[in-house]
Design an enzyme around this catalytic site. Structure first.
Site, PDB file in Angstrom:
ATOM      1  CG  ASP A  41      -2.096  -1.018   1.157  1.00 37.95           C
ATOM      2  OD1 ASP A  41      -2.084  -1.627  -0.088  1.00 37.95           O
ATOM      3  OD2 ASP A  41      -2.745  -1.173   2.017  1.00 37.95           O
ATOM      4  CE1 TYR A  44      -2.658   2.168  -6.754  1.00 39.06           C
ATOM      5  CE2 TYR A  44      -3.250   3.413  -5.124  1.00 39.06           C
ATOM      6  CZ  TYR A  44      -3.545   3.142  -6.394  1.00 39.06           C
ATOM      7  OH  TYR A  44      -4.777   3.339  -6.958  1.00 39.06           O
ATOM      8  CB  SER A  90     -36.097  -5.116 -16.520  1.00 40.70           C
ATOM      9  OG  SER A  90     -37.333  -4.984 -16.949  1.00 40.70           O
ATOM     10  CG  LEU A  91     -33.295  -9.656 -17.396  1.00 37.54           C
ATOM     11  CD1 LEU A  91     -32.298 -10.487 -16.613  1.00 37.54           C
ATOM     12  CD2 LEU A  91     -33.157 -10.099 -18.760  1.00 37.54           C
ATOM     13  CG  ASP A 125     -29.932  -7.973  -5.145  1.00 39.44           C
ATOM     14  OD1 ASP A 125     -30.400  -7.261  -5.854  1.00 39.44           O
ATOM     15  OD2 ASP A 125     -30.351  -8.408  -3.939  1.00 39.44           O
ATOM     16  CD  GLU A 182     -26.894  -5.007 -11.348  1.00 36.28           C
ATOM     17  OE1 GLU A 182     -27.123  -4.896 -12.519  1.00 36.28           O
ATOM     18  OE2 GLU A 182     -27.958  -5.102 -10.543  1.00 36.28           O
ATOM     19  CE  LYS A 298     -27.299 -11.679 -19.765  1.00 31.47           C
ATOM     20  NZ  LYS A 298     -26.210 -10.739 -19.585  1.00 31.47           N
ATOM     21  CB  CYS A 416     -52.960   6.653  17.182  1.00 30.68           C
ATOM     22  SG  CYS A 416     -51.248   7.407  16.370  1.00 30.68           S
ATOM     23  CB  CYS A 419     -51.584  11.479  17.974  1.00 36.22           C
ATOM     24  SG  CYS A 419     -52.999  10.390  16.977  1.00 36.22           S
ATOM     25  CB  CYS A 432     -53.904   6.948  13.555  1.00 34.00           C
ATOM     26  SG  CYS A 432     -54.010   8.399  14.366  1.00 34.00           S
TER      27      CYS A 432
HETATM   28  S1  IVH Z   1     -28.629  -8.823 -18.459  1.00 31.24           S
HETATM   29  C1  IVH Z   1     -31.397  -7.043 -21.692  1.00 31.24           C
HETATM   30  N1  IVH Z   1     -26.995  -9.647 -16.971  1.00 31.24           N
HETATM   31  O1  IVH Z   1     -30.801  -7.657 -13.454  1.00 31.24           O
HETATM   32  C2  IVH Z   1     -30.404  -7.627 -20.981  1.00 31.24           C
HETATM   33  N2  IVH Z   1     -28.582  -8.402 -16.000  1.00 31.24           N
HETATM   34  O2  IVH Z   1     -33.806  -8.087 -13.597  1.00 31.24           O
HETATM   35  C3  IVH Z   1     -30.835  -7.158 -19.187  1.00 31.24           C
HETATM   36  N3  IVH Z   1     -28.524  -7.958 -13.450  1.00 31.24           N
HETATM   37  O3  IVH Z   1     -31.544  -4.714 -14.920  1.00 31.24           O
HETATM   38  C4  IVH Z   1     -29.895  -7.377 -18.067  1.00 31.24           C
HETATM   39  N4  IVH Z   1     -26.956  -9.440 -13.186  1.00 31.24           N
HETATM   40  O4  IVH Z   1     -29.526  -4.739 -13.151  1.00 31.24           O
HETATM   41  C5  IVH Z   1     -28.100  -9.134 -17.067  1.00 31.24           C
HETATM   42  N5  IVH Z   1     -25.464 -10.999 -15.416  1.00 31.24           N
HETATM   43  C6  IVH Z   1     -26.420 -10.242 -15.555  1.00 31.24           C
HETATM   44  C7  IVH Z   1     -26.939  -9.473 -14.521  1.00 31.24           C
HETATM   45  C8  IVH Z   1     -28.280  -8.528 -14.737  1.00 31.24           C
HETATM   46  C9  IVH Z   1     -27.736  -8.484 -12.631  1.00 31.24           C
HETATM   47  C10 IVH Z   1     -29.351  -6.988 -13.273  1.00 31.24           C
HETATM   48  C11 IVH Z   1     -29.668  -5.661 -14.100  1.00 31.24           C
HETATM   49  C12 IVH Z   1     -30.929  -5.644 -14.835  1.00 31.24           C
HETATM   50  C13 IVH Z   1     -31.744  -6.721 -13.839  1.00 31.24           C
HETATM   51  C14 IVH Z   1     -32.989  -7.228 -14.706  1.00 31.24           C
END
Ligand code: IVH
Length: 676
Positions: A41, A44, A90-91, A125, A182, A298, A416, A419, A432
């Site tokens: 450290d 660095y 989103s998924l 997450d 993420e 995917k 309540c 209050c 309340c």
């Molecule tokens: S792919 C179109 N890959 O999950 C592709 N998402 O519920 C969309 N996430 O908004 C995302 N790990 O924030 C992908 N390996 C991963 C992921 C991931 C976490 C999150 C991401 C997305 C959410 C969807």
């Protein structure tokens, strides 16, 4: 000596500067990405300090991608909006294996093939962000926002050591690279952070995800720099589609360019392999140094992804295969009841702290009183608690332990806890009834009272209401009417003119129209329309106050729920004493003539339809004026309609009125009619 012109800077300085930045980036990568530092450290820090002093001496050499810029900068007023290059989708998510197999079947059917290759990755997450690199340099990053437009958090992202400010091999990289990633906080760092917050007397975060969100969306990036954020990248987009043929290879490329990528990813030849990966990673879940809530599946080949396409919010070529929520067993210490802004009472179980997936859980929601009774949860009971994603943990059920001594059943509070007004049960929820006095509900109640649809007190917005409450100047509705100029001067942003205006606005509201006043009291289930109905029926506040539930229920549009909310509001002595103080302070509530003759009001029986925007009235105000004069407002034009009031940019209702020969009034004509 300080120089600010590039021409005067000797080459050996430029060379040293490049070397220092490269070395620091290299050691950052070893430390933050690979977890195997090669220098101490101290060594660095020496490199870092040398770079800092060179940049201080030659400020023109300081660029935003310098590692020294990771410490954050001056706080921002607010984040700029950032439109995403491609929507951040989103998924769709599933927990059941059957749904995962159905997904596979659909993919095969739609592509008309026998087998498809998937890439699977952990589902981190955290928070998804978009990163943009131009010519290999990190230039901008943004939060997801609504998926189309997010917030520009570039300065905050720069503070994340694992995020390379420069990609490797820039010559081999497309000019513009868009990366999805993420941002998260590893579990161990999360614990250290929370311990530090507690030591500093601050509120700890409930879970790593909240901690990451709170840290990333800091307007003061120096604070972000101090938080242990890291990231992983899981998607590559380029504007010209210069990317490999598969997702797997694209992510591999991201790794080669120096971006952190998921370690536990795998290519699967069949859905069975996907399911096996899910099982395997779920077993490892408790040993992983970060939180995951499932895996992401995917379709690997981009041409197939394109063939499958996207829905409005999620791709049809990917899905989240989630883990069921984690559960643990612990004991309930006590049950407390908290009061929300709407007056709803929420029971909360205070638990013997238990660790669930790396996070210590010491309280769990029991949602509502009915649930406590139904699940029969009592202090001292052994229970199962569940933590799903980022929501507050839930009490799932009581576990019967033979021989365990049980406390008395939980009794729903009749008063309540904030209050001491009496409580009333509506459906499964206990409320309340002290809307006008309860400090838990105070800001919401005051905001409603001063709002446009109620007393419409000018100069009294959300912010001022909050100031008045926070400074202890207003504790109930009546307190508005005893405010003094000197008191207002103590508030930030108040001077002679604004204080005078506010007091004038309050003074004006002392002549209170009955329907608006009833609405402004915030009686549960009594919105602007029901307030009108009640006002018309009872004609005075006194008549309404003394009306028994049974007579309320006889009125058209008033059901048993509204009737009992009204009755219990006026049965609560605290509300009555506030109303009395208001009267003493000069508030006079309008009395309406409800004798049959008044059926003969100027607009009685007349049916109005409003279309377009009026300059002088909001829709709500126009409606109120019509109703006060005995008219009715409906939403569609028919032969029964007497008048269509058309503001600017009227809709198809105007055409319909003309077709049916209904009288059309412009704003002026409408104003004249009201004044007549
Ligand atoms: S792919 C179109 N890959 O999950 C592709 N998402 O519920 C969309 N996430 O908004 C995302 N790990 O924030 C992908 N390996 C991963 C992921 C991931 C976490 C999150 C991401 C997305 C959410 C969807």
């Amino acid at each position: 000596m300080s120089s600010d012109s590039l021409g005067e800077i000797p080459e050996y300085i430029l060379a040293r500067l490049r070397e220092l930045r490269e070395q620091i980036q290299h050691h950052d990568q070893l430390y933050y990405l690979k977890d195997r530092p090669e220098i101490s450290d101290i060594a660095y820090d020496q490199l870092f300090q040398e770079l800092q002093s060179l940049e201080a001496e030659f400020p023109s050499l300081l660029t935003p991608d310098s590692p020294t810029q990771r410490v954050g900068g001056a706080p921002l007023e607010q984040f700029q909006k950032a439109k995403h290059e491609f929507p951040l989708l989103s998924l769709d998510s599933h927990v059941d294996v059957a749904d995962v197999r159905a997904f596979d079947q659909r993919v095969l059917r739609e592509l008309d093939i026998d087998s498809v290759e998937y890439t699977v990755e952990p589902k981190y997450d955290g928070l998804s962000v978009e990163l943009i690199y131009e010519e290999g340099t990190f230039i901008r990053g943004s939060t997801r926002g609504d998926g189309i437009v997010g917030e520009d958090i570039t300065v905050n992202l720069r503070t994340i050591r694992a995020l390379p400010l420069q990609l490797h091999q820039p010559e081999a990289i497309p000019t513009k690279v868009i990366v999805r990633s993420e941002v998260y906080i590893p579990l161990e760092d999360f614990h250290v952070l929370n311990t530090r917050l507690i030591q500093d007397g601050e509120e700890p975060f409930a879970n790593p995800r909240n901690a990451a969100a709170g840290s990333l969306r800091q307007l003061d990036s120096r604070l972000t720099a101090d938080r242990p954020l890291t990231l992983t990248c899981y998607d590559l987009k380029t504007q010209t589609n210069e990317r490999p043929a598969t997702h797997w290879e694209a992510v591999t490329k991201l790794g080669e360019w120096g971006l952190p990528i998921p370690q536990h990813r795998q290519r699967c030849q069949s859905i069975d392999e996907v399911i096996a990966f899910h099982t395997d990673i779920e077993l490892q879940r408790n040993q992983l140094p970060f939180e995951i809530d499932g895996i992401v599946v995917k379709v690997d080949r981009y041409v197939w992804q394109q063939a499958l396409g996207e829905k409005s919010r999620s791709p049809r070529w990917a899905m989240a295969f989630k883990f069921p929520p984690r559960q643990e067993i612990t004991k309930v210490d006590q049950i407390i009841v908290s009061v929300g802004r709407t007056g709803a009472l929420t029971p909360i179980a205070i638990l013997n702290p238990v660790e669930i997936g790396g996070v210590t859980v010491s309280r769990a929601s029991l949602h509502n009183i009915d649930e406590v009774v139904r699940k029969d949860i009592r202090p001292g009971d052994t229970i199962k608690v569940e933590r799903a994603g980022d929501v507050i943990p839930d009490v799932v059920e009581r576990i019967d332990v033979p021989g365990e001594q049980r406390a008395e059943p939980f009794t729903p509070p009749t008063q309540c806890p904030v209050c001491q007004s009496h409580t009333i049960q509506e459906g499964p929820i206990l409320f309340c009834t002290g809307q006008t006095v309860c400090s838990a509900q105070l800001k919401g109640a005051l905001e409603l009272y001063v709002s446009k649809g109620a007393m419409n007190i000018e100069g009294l917005g959300r912010k001022t209401v909050a100031q008045l409450v926070d400074e202890g100047l207003v504790q109930d509705l009546a307190d508005f009417y005893s405010l003094t100029k000197d008191q207002l001067f103590t508030l930030e942003g108040f001077a002679e003119k604004s204080a005078t205006q506010l007091l004038e606005g309050i003074e004006k509201s002392k002549q209170a129209p009955l329907p608006r006043f009833i609405f402004g009291l915030g009686i549960r289930n009594v919105g602007a329309h029901i307030a009108q109905v009640l006002a018309k029926h009872f004609g005075s506040l006194d008549n309404l106050r003394t009306a028994p539930k049974e007579s309320l229920e006889l009125i058209h549009e008033i059901g048993p729920e509204i009737a009992s909310s009204v009755e219990s509001f006026f049965q609560e002595p605290k509300n009555l004493s506030v109303l009395q103080r208001m009267e003493e302070l000069g508030v006079t509530v309008e009395i309406i003539d409800t004798s049959p003759l008044s059926a003969d009001q100027p607009l009685s029986g007349k049916i109005f339809v409003l279309t377009g925007t009026l300059e002088g009235f909001s829709r709500q105000e126009a409606k109120q004026q019509i109703e006060t004069l005995g008219g009715r407002v409906t939403s569609s034009v028919s032969k029964q309609t007497d008048y269509v009031v058309a503001g600017s940019e009227p809709g198809s209702k105007l055409d319909k009125a003309q077709a049916l020969g209904v009288t059309v009034l412009n704003e002026e004509g409408f104003g004249n009619l009201l004044n007549e």
